[in-house]
Write a protein that holds these residues in place. Structure first.
Motif, PDB file in Angstrom:
ATOM      1  N   THR A 287       0.827  -1.204   0.000  1.00 39.05           N
ATOM      2  CA  THR A 287       0.000   0.000   0.000  1.00 39.05           C
ATOM      3  C   THR A 287       0.863   1.257   0.000  1.00 39.05           C
ATOM      4  O   THR A 287       0.554   2.248  -0.680  1.00 39.05           O
ATOM      5  CB  THR A 287      -0.900   0.014   1.250  1.00 39.05           C
TER       6      THR A 287
ATOM      7  N   ARG B 147       0.789   4.570  -2.460  1.00 38.06           N
ATOM      8  CA  ARG B 147       0.552   5.899  -1.892  1.00 38.06           C
ATOM      9  C   ARG B 147       1.726   6.839  -2.139  1.00 38.06           C
ATOM     10  O   ARG B 147       1.549   8.043  -2.319  1.00 38.06           O
ATOM     11  CB  ARG B 147       0.287   5.774  -0.394  1.00 38.06           C
TER      12      ARG B 147
ATOM     13  N   SER C 291      -6.226  -4.094   0.651  1.00 31.83           N
ATOM     14  CA  SER C 291      -5.793  -2.967   1.475  1.00 31.83           C
ATOM     15  C   SER C 291      -5.220  -1.851   0.615  1.00 31.83           C
ATOM     16  O   SER C 291      -5.334  -0.673   0.954  1.00 31.83           O
ATOM     17  CB  SER C 291      -4.750  -3.424   2.503  1.00 31.83           C
ATOM     18  N   VAL C 292      -4.594  -2.216  -0.512  1.00 28.23           N
ATOM     19  CA  VAL C 292      -4.078  -1.200  -1.430  1.00 28.23           C
ATOM     20  C   VAL C 292      -5.220  -0.361  -1.971  1.00 28.23           C
ATOM     21  O   VAL C 292      -5.144   0.873  -2.058  1.00 28.23           O
ATOM     22  CB  VAL C 292      -3.300  -1.861  -2.590  1.00 28.23           C
TER      23      VAL C 292
ATOM     24  N   ALA D 121      -7.020   1.877   0.789  1.00 25.68           N
ATOM     25  CA  ALA D 121      -6.264   3.010   1.315  1.00 25.68           C
ATOM     26  C   ALA D 121      -6.481   4.274   0.492  1.00 25.68           C
ATOM     27  O   ALA D 121      -6.577   5.366   1.031  1.00 25.68           O
ATOM     28  CB  ALA D 121      -4.780   2.673   1.361  1.00 25.68           C
TER      29      ALA D 121
ATOM     30  N   ALA E 243      -5.046   4.483  -6.438  1.00 24.75           N
ATOM     31  CA  ALA E 243      -4.790   3.098  -6.804  1.00 24.75           C
ATOM     32  C   ALA E 243      -5.329   2.795  -8.189  1.00 24.75           C
ATOM     33  O   ALA E 243      -4.665   2.144  -9.003  1.00 24.75           O
ATOM     34  CB  ALA E 243      -5.409   2.155  -5.773  1.00 24.75           C
TER      35      ALA E 243
END
Length: 439
Positions: free
Chosen positions: A267, A271, A300-301, A304, A309
């Motif tokens: 992640t 970011r 989760s990527v 977030a 993404a």
């Protein structure tokens, strides 16, 4: 203006520190007690991203009002920036009042907030350091309240925790680990092992997942579970991830043309904003074709930072890179992500093969495989450790399998030897048997 927060009109960090120093000086002369509370809002980012910054500002002003209304007149509440606040309890009367106040603050914050036509709900995590039990210096108290805050977040958020001496030891251990990781990057102590992934139809290795290991000078070979979280927390996952991409793409050039290499993506890498140039640079330097690189991401990527993404994944797809959704079924919104993101592969989490009854496992794998095939994806069953699990994954429609039955993660030289044998051997999967590789 220099000592107050312009948005909430609360004290800022400068004024809070002045008042804390004054209180500590008074306590040194006269005795008494107090407490420092560090507060961090839960779910504020979701409100800010969904309703916009103006709504976020209005929410922060309302939270500031509620915090101030909950405290006594002699107590100090400050906004340190973003969604971080701090409280100085003038007289704590030991942990009892600190506990009482923390509970009231949590209750006040979590009440619904009306923002125009919308209703928002946030929570707050609180870390508490007692004066003088946990320190008599401002820096020490703030640091220890902050450590307790992290423990509160780990405990599930919307709660509070007191500082404990073990937290200092944990913080020191994290600091030493960070220093070790920095040295390891400089000294080249990391290496990659590769776990083969079998094509069910042909019985040959279709790809291999690159898994980072740390060859520590005194601890030996360290698995990723012992250091990846620290690398993400410190941001070191970014340079480490770049190294993994370079090493994996360089190694894959030595493999047969039909074999792909899979690399896990954090992640933090998405970011940070450098994943696309890092992937392109690794491909250019190695000469590996983009179609032979798979990037494995987890939900989760996506959770977030949805928009970032999505943009990064589409940019990578434009290069020809394949995108795999790893640990499918363990997150919260798998189906919606499959519609919104350009995945080439679905990896069914190992827990669905290893937990529950055989009938339950078969039903879940069948549904996931059918979904993936319907969307034009390769479907990989992870965690295949027995012939029975292999047969079930094959029968339910998985196109690939990965696990100890197929092969453990191994150094690059061993994998190359395995690839040569895989190409020369008959198609074992078509005969209904997995590749004879045990633990």
């Amino acid at each position: 203006m220099a000592r107050h927060d312009a948005l909430t009109e609360l004290a800022n960090r400068v004024l809070f520190r002045e008042r804390l120093d004054q209180r500590l000086a008074e306590l040194e002369r006269r005795g008494g007690s107090g407490a420092v509370l560090c507060l961090d809002l839960d779910r504020f980012k979701a409100v800010n991203d969904t309703l916009g910054h103006l709504a976020g500002d209005a929410l922060l002003r309302e939270i500031a009002h509620r915090l101030k209304a909950t405290l006594r007149g002699e107590d100090i509440v400050a906004r340190f920036g973003g969604d971080e606040f701090a409280v100085l309890l003038h007289q704590s009367d030991g942990p009892e009042r600190a506990m009482l106040v923390a509970g009231r603050l949590i209750e006040a914050v979590q009440a619904p907030i009306i923002l125009g036509a919308h209703e928002a709900e946030v929570g707050v995590s609180i870390g508490i350091a007692l004066i003088p039990a946990h320190g008599d210096k401002a820096e020490v108290l703030l640091k220890r309240a902050d450590l307790a805050l992290y423990r509160a977040k780990d405990a599930g958020r919307n709660t509070f925790r007191f500082f404990e001496p073990a937290m200092d030891e944990e913080a020191e251990a994290r600091r030493r680990l960070e220093l070790d990781l920095r040295r390891a990057l400089q000294r080249g102590e990391f290496e990659l092992h590769y776990q083969p992934i079998l094509d069910v139809a042909t019985g040959t290795i279709a790809s291999a997942e690159a898994l980072v290991r740390w060859r520590h000078p005194s601890r030996g070979l360290v698995p990723p579970g012992a250091f990846i979280a620290a690398a993400e927390e410190t941001g070191l996952i970014v340079p480490l991830g770049e190294w993994v991409l370079r090493a994996a793409t360089h190694e894959a050039r030595r493999w047969p043309e039909h074999v792909r290499v899979a690399v896990n993506v954090s992640t933090v890498q998405v970011r940070h904003g450098n994943l696309f140039p890092a992937v392109r640079a690794a491909l250019d330097a190695s000469g590996l074709s983009a179609e032979r690189l798979e990037l494995e991401i987890t939900e989760s990527v996506l959770m977030a930072d949805d928009e970032r993404a999505s943009a990064v994944l589409h940019d990578l797809r434009s290069l020809g890179v394949r995108i795999a959704l790893d640990d499918f079924g363990t997150g919260y919104s798998s189906l919606s992500y499959l519609r919104r993101f350009p995945f080439d592969k679905l990896k069914i989490d190992r827990s669905f093969l290893t937990e529950g009854s055989k009938a339950e496992a078969a039903a879940i794998v069948r549904a996931a495989a059918s979904l993936g095939r319907g969307l034009g994806m390769i479907v990989t069953a992870e965690g295949v450790e027995t012939q029975e699990q292999f047969d079930m994954a094959q029968a339910e429609g998985c196109t690939e399998v990965q696990g100890f039955l197929i092969g453990q993660p191994c150094p690059c030289g061993e994998l190359r030897s395995r690839l040569r044998k895989s190409t020369a051997e008959p198609s074992l999967a078509r005969q209904g048997r997995a590749h004879p590789r045990g633990r």
